[in-house]
Design an enzyme around this catalytic site. Structure first.
Site, PDB file in Angstrom:
ATOM      1  N   ASN A   1      -2.835  -1.426   7.969  1.00 49.74           N
ATOM      2  CA  ASN A   1      -4.125  -2.067   7.707  1.00 49.74           C
ATOM      3  C   ASN A   1      -3.870  -3.569   7.808  1.00 49.74           C
ATOM      4  O   ASN A   1      -3.637  -4.249   6.825  1.00 49.74           O
ATOM      5  CB  ASN A   1      -4.665  -1.675   6.328  1.00 49.74           C
TER       6      ASN A   1
ATOM      7  N   GLU B   1       3.668   9.274  -1.222  1.00 45.67           N
ATOM      8  CA  GLU B   1       2.250   9.110  -1.529  1.00 45.67           C
ATOM      9  C   GLU B   1       1.640  10.370  -2.122  1.00 45.67           C
ATOM     10  O   GLU B   1       0.882  10.315  -3.088  1.00 45.67           O
ATOM     11  CB  GLU B   1       1.492   8.712  -0.263  1.00 45.67           C
TER      12      GLU B   1
ATOM     13  N   LYS C   1      -2.957   0.324  14.322  1.00 47.75           N
ATOM     14  CA  LYS C   1      -3.871   1.312  13.752  1.00 47.75           C
ATOM     15  C   LYS C   1      -5.272   0.891  14.174  1.00 47.75           C
ATOM     16  O   LYS C   1      -5.716  -0.213  13.848  1.00 47.75           O
ATOM     17  CB  LYS C   1      -3.756   1.341  12.222  1.00 47.75           C
TER      18      LYS C   1
ATOM     19  N   ASP D   1      -2.457  14.625   6.632  1.00 45.83           N
ATOM     20  CA  ASP D   1      -2.054  13.323   6.093  1.00 45.83           C
ATOM     21  C   ASP D   1      -0.879  13.436   5.133  1.00 45.83           C
ATOM     22  O   ASP D   1      -1.057  13.336   3.922  1.00 45.83           O
ATOM     23  CB  ASP D   1      -3.243  12.660   5.386  1.00 45.83           C
TER      24      ASP D   1
ATOM     25  N   ARG E   1      -0.961   4.373  16.817  1.00 45.77           N
ATOM     26  CA  ARG E   1      -1.056   5.488  15.866  1.00 45.77           C
ATOM     27  C   ARG E   1      -2.157   6.468  16.258  1.00 45.77           C
ATOM     28  O   ARG E   1      -3.253   6.069  16.632  1.00 45.77           O
ATOM     29  CB  ARG E   1      -1.307   4.979  14.443  1.00 45.77           C
TER      30      ARG E   1
ATOM     31  N   TRP F   1     -12.943  13.160   2.543  1.00 44.82           N
ATOM     32  CA  TRP F   1     -12.213  12.465   1.487  1.00 44.82           C
ATOM     33  C   TRP F   1     -12.205  13.293   0.195  1.00 44.82           C
ATOM     34  O   TRP F   1     -11.620  12.877  -0.793  1.00 44.82           O
ATOM     35  CB  TRP F   1     -12.839  11.098   1.204  1.00 44.82           C
TER      36      TRP F   1
ATOM     37  N   GLU G   1       5.958  10.167  13.080  1.00 47.89           N
ATOM     38  CA  GLU G   1       5.737   9.335  11.896  1.00 47.89           C
ATOM     39  C   GLU G   1       5.880  10.194  10.653  1.00 47.89           C
ATOM     40  O   GLU G   1       5.052  11.069  10.392  1.00 47.89           O
ATOM     41  CB  GLU G   1       4.355   8.681  11.921  1.00 47.89           C
TER      42      GLU G   1
ATOM     43  N   ARG H   1     -11.239  18.003  10.137  1.00 43.67           N
ATOM     44  CA  ARG H   1     -10.395  16.842  10.369  1.00 43.67           C
ATOM     45  C   ARG H   1      -9.034  17.221  10.939  1.00 43.67           C
ATOM     46  O   ARG H   1      -8.364  16.421  11.609  1.00 43.67           O
ATOM     47  CB  ARG H   1     -10.227  16.044   9.073  1.00 43.67           C
TER      48      ARG H   1
ATOM     49  N   GLU I   1     -10.233   4.629   9.391  1.00 49.30           N
ATOM     50  CA  GLU I   1     -10.380   4.115   8.029  1.00 49.30           C
ATOM     51  C   GLU I   1     -10.851   2.662   8.009  1.00 49.30           C
ATOM     52  O   GLU I   1     -10.372   1.838   7.237  1.00 49.30           O
ATOM     53  CB  GLU I   1      -9.056   4.261   7.260  1.00 49.30           C
TER      54      GLU I   1
ATOM     55  N   HIS J   1      -4.168  18.442   0.149  1.00 50.02           N
ATOM     56  CA  HIS J   1      -5.091  17.321  -0.091  1.00 50.02           C
ATOM     57  C   HIS J   1      -5.999  17.545  -1.306  1.00 50.02           C
ATOM     58  O   HIS J   1      -7.188  17.207  -1.296  1.00 50.02           O
ATOM     59  CB  HIS J   1      -5.942  17.054   1.142  1.00 50.02           C
TER      60      HIS J   1
ATOM     61  N   GLU K   1       0.846  -1.187   0.000  1.00 48.99           N
ATOM     62  CA  GLU K   1       0.000   0.000   0.000  1.00 48.99           C
ATOM     63  C   GLU K   1       0.883   1.238   0.000  1.00 48.99           C
ATOM     64  O   GLU K   1       1.786   1.380   0.817  1.00 48.99           O
ATOM     65  CB  GLU K   1      -0.908   0.006   1.223  1.00 48.99           C
TER      66      GLU K   1
END
Length: 738
Positions: A224, A427, A301, A399, A338, A577, A421, A370, A305, A555, A181
């Site tokens: 995940n 990404e 985590k 993010d 996290r 999102w 982190e 957020r 999500e 974003h 991922e």
């Protein structure tokens, strides 16, 4: 004829093998061609004294001999006792001379620190590389090799180096089916199918590379998580990797899925306060440590999500983390919990701000910001976590954006160890087609002043544990490593892996110094090559910010895979999102109002930080649209109107990439053809992507500003509908099935 063809194939294959493809990373030792320097080093080094009593010390001796024999072009003998100009390696346990040296001063090297020193033993000149523990010797050996690689003097050495952060960890978002991922360098390097029977040489080289920059932990699996990795069949495979990594000082960690007691344990609940659940995790930890005695612990985590967590049972993050902490505590393990949390469960917040006209119709989460989620969830829990819990916080509040203000959690939880982190994999920074040197971004966050304990309370001092006297500290980087021959997809992605390790060891290092090191160790010591490449690297991240998200935009990438621009997207499953949620462009202006008459997210920072960013006229333009909804025609502190500045920044980003191309192309005679062509082709892709970003974003935002492009601006050759029609259903970004 057949014989001649066969001979040709052998010769051709030898040429291919000798080609430089980036596999060796910064450890591709090259022979010294400068006669004067070569003579100096050869006179200063006569042999190695190392009474290797462990696998780690043996690795240290072998690595030093390998490097010196290649670079100095001579045989390096092993010696039983120190002779003139010998290098003495070891610890107090392996050498009385080293024991005397380390006892002569209060060096406080700890378990990982080392000393490199020119030292006389019975009037004999030696170079001592010493540490309290074997792993410190290995770190010292790599540091000494670096001196030779970068052509530094070794005649008057007195180096003491101690890591500033204890747990320096890579997070692999790798799935058991080898998909990755947010991975852009091929599939996972962990071949679970052939483990434990087959140990790929790449596993050893991976450990060696990480040890060379001081990384001492690796989380093997995706946040995940998949519960199967905790089953006996997979734990044996994990053990095989742990056995490879152990001599290099690297502990293995796993991601723990909160619902594992249900999925693989046969329980009906995963409630962290349920006695059966508690017992199950304690038994599981006992099983893991019976197989892997130095297992590091869990990364979790939860409640984010779609991942299960304690809130599903009406419990807190502290309840969940402490359950794991208690299970790990007897074995010395830690929990990395996290703080990246946002889920369908949303607390109602008293907020009074006006949504922009665009995106308001997609709001499904009240008027929540957020930006505030992690702080609101974790700040009230400060002091409730067990001592072996680290709360792992992303560098920014949203993010991993190309530029973010530091997370307000840093400095807000003095009773809780916070672990940084970072995302090494790009990404949101163009993925593997983009040259973006991230050390300036890492430093930007680490050097930020939280003012939590007065001026000078930097983020770095929050996470190293000294500010609030925590006994554990940590920093994590989401890995950009895959099975591509050059490890990271883009050759310059290696520099980000390297920079993370170097800053994890010593966050005071300048980004420019790290770039200089990496270039010299990876390519050559030719200043005519180093200086322009260093300029490219130091300009690259700002260029990406400019052509993607200037002035505090964030974003606005396409959803799901995050490849390319998508500022117009407004139909994702939940409001936050959607890019329109973040930029809030309307006929008046653009940007997210987070001041006291907006979402008031600024209130999560210390008053001094609020003062830095709270005034629309004084706010640093780099963060302007993070905190303010700014009218299109308002003159900002750069001297231009917002619209003109936005156009200028987007154009500047494209121009910088073109300059990078031109500069790199001119270096074709100073680097091997394979690596030059690799970077040249990717810079060509990056230029096209920069133009795509600039044109599509400005054409879209122009529909709100209704203002013309400034004079001299390079006009888009396509209309907005063209850019909105582009689809990339198989773009990299989502790893696939677990």
């Amino acid at each position: 004829m057949r014989k001649s063809i066969f001979t040709f194939l052998i010769l051709f294959s030898c040429i291919l093998v000798k080609g430089e493809d980036g596999y060796k990373l910064w450890l591709g030792y090259q022979k010294l061609n400068e006669p004067v320097l070569l003579k100096q080093y050869n006179q200063a080094i006569s042999g190695i004294v190392a009474k290797a009593q462990s696998a780690t010390l043996k690795i240290a001796e072998d690595e030093l001999r390998l490097a010196l024999e290649i670079m100095l072009q001579k045989k390096i003998p092993g010696l039983n006792i120190p002779s003139n100009n010998a290098i003495l390696l070891g610890t107090p346990e392996s050498s009385n001379e080293i024991k005397k040296l380390l006892l002569s001063g209060d060096l406080k090297l700890g378990n990982e620190g080392f000393i490199i020193k020119n030292h006389k033993i019975n009037n004999i000149n030696t170079i001592i590389i010493a540490a309290n523990k074997d792993i410190g010797v290995l770190y010292g050996v790599f540091a000494f090799i670096q001196l030779i690689q970068t052509h530094q003097p070794i005649s008057n050495l007195s180096i003491i180096s101690i890591p500033k952060i204890k747990n320096r960890v890579l997070n692999h978002w790798d799935n058991l089916n080898r998909s990755v991922e947010r991975g852009y360098a091929g599939i996972s390097i962990w071949n679970w199918h052939t483990l434990p029977g087959y140990i790929d040489q790449r596993y050893i080289d991976y450990a060696r590379a990480n040890a060379s920059i001081g990384i001492n932990g690796t989380v093997l699996t995706n946040v995940n998580a998949n519960s199967q990795v905790l089953t006996p069949a997979y734990l044996i495979k994990v053990k095989a990797l742990a056995d490879v990594f152990r001599p290099y000082g690297i502990k293995v960690y796993l991601t723990a899925k909160f619902s594992a007691p249900i999925e693989i344990g046969g329980l009906k609940t995963a409630d962290p306060l349920n006695n059966d659940v508690i017992r199950w995790w304690k038994n599981k930890c006992r099983e893991i440590y019976s197989i892997i005695p130095d297992f590091g612990g869990f990364l979790v985590k939860a409640n984010s999500e779609g991942q299960p967590g304690p809130q599903g049972y009406g419990k807190t993050h502290a309840d969940g983390a402490n359950m794991f902490a208690d299970a790990l505590q007897p074995f010395g393990g830690i929990v990395m919990w996290r703080a990246f949390v946002y889920d369908v469960r949303v607390q109602k917040e008293e907020e009074h701000f006006t949504e922009g006209s665009v995106g308001a119709h997609t709001q499904t989460i009240a008027s929540n910001d957020r930006f505030k989620r992690a702080y609101n969830e974790f700040k009230p829990l400060d002091g409730q976590f067990k001592k072996n819990v680290l709360v792992q916080v992303k560098n920014g509040p949203i993010d991993f954006q190309p530029r973010e203000p530091f997370s307000p959690l840093f400095g807000a939880m003095p009773k809780t160890p916070l672990m940084m982190e970072f995302q090494i994999t790009q990404e949101y920074l163009g993925q593997s087609t983009t040259l973006a040197y991230l050390a300036p971004m890492f430093k930007e966050c680490l050097d930020s002043d939280t003012y939590s304990n007065g001026k000078g309370s930097t983020v770095a001092k929050v996470i190293d544990g000294t500010l609030d006297e925590h006994t554990i500290s940590g920093i994590a980087g989401v890995a950009n490593i895959g099975n591509d021959r050059n490890w990271t997809g883009h050759l310059f992605g290696q520099a980000n892996w390297y920079a993370f390790g170097r800053l994890a060891w010593n966050y005071d290092l300048p980004a420019e110094a790290i770039a200089d090191e990496w270039i010299r160790r990876t390519f050559n010591n030719n200043n005519d090559f180093i200086n322009p490449v260093k300029k490219i690297m130091l300009a690259s991240r700002e260029a990406v910010v400019n052509y993607m998200t200037p002035l505090g935009l964030n974003h606005i990438m396409a959803t799901s895979h995050h490849y390319g621009p998508g500022p117009w997207v407004s139909n994702a499953g939940r409001a936050d999102w959607n890019p329109v949620y973040y930029h809030k462009a309307d006929s008046v202006g653009i940007g997210f109002n987070r001041t006291e008459n907006g979402s008031n997210a600024l209130a999560q920072y210390a008053p001094e930080v609020q003062q830095q960013w709270g005034n629309i006229n004084a706010c640093d333009y780099k963060y302007l649209l993070w905190f303010h909804h700014v009218p299109w025609n308002q003159k900002i502190n750069t001297g231009r109107t917002l619209w003109d500045e936005l156009c200028y920044r987007y154009n500047s980003g494209v121009d910088t990439v073109r300059w990078m191309q031109h500069t790199w192309n001119a270096l074709d005679k100073q680097v091997d053809r394979e690596r030059h062509q690799h970077v040249k082709m990717l810079l060509g892709i990056q230029e096209q992507e920069a133009i795509w970003w600039r044109n599509s974003c400005l054409l879209y935002f122009q529909t709100f500003s209704q203002m013309p492009f400034p004079p001299g601006f390079e006009k888009p050759d396509k209309d907005l509908s063209y850019y909105q029609s582009l689809k990339f259903p198989f773009a990299p970004g989502i790893g696939g099935n677990l």
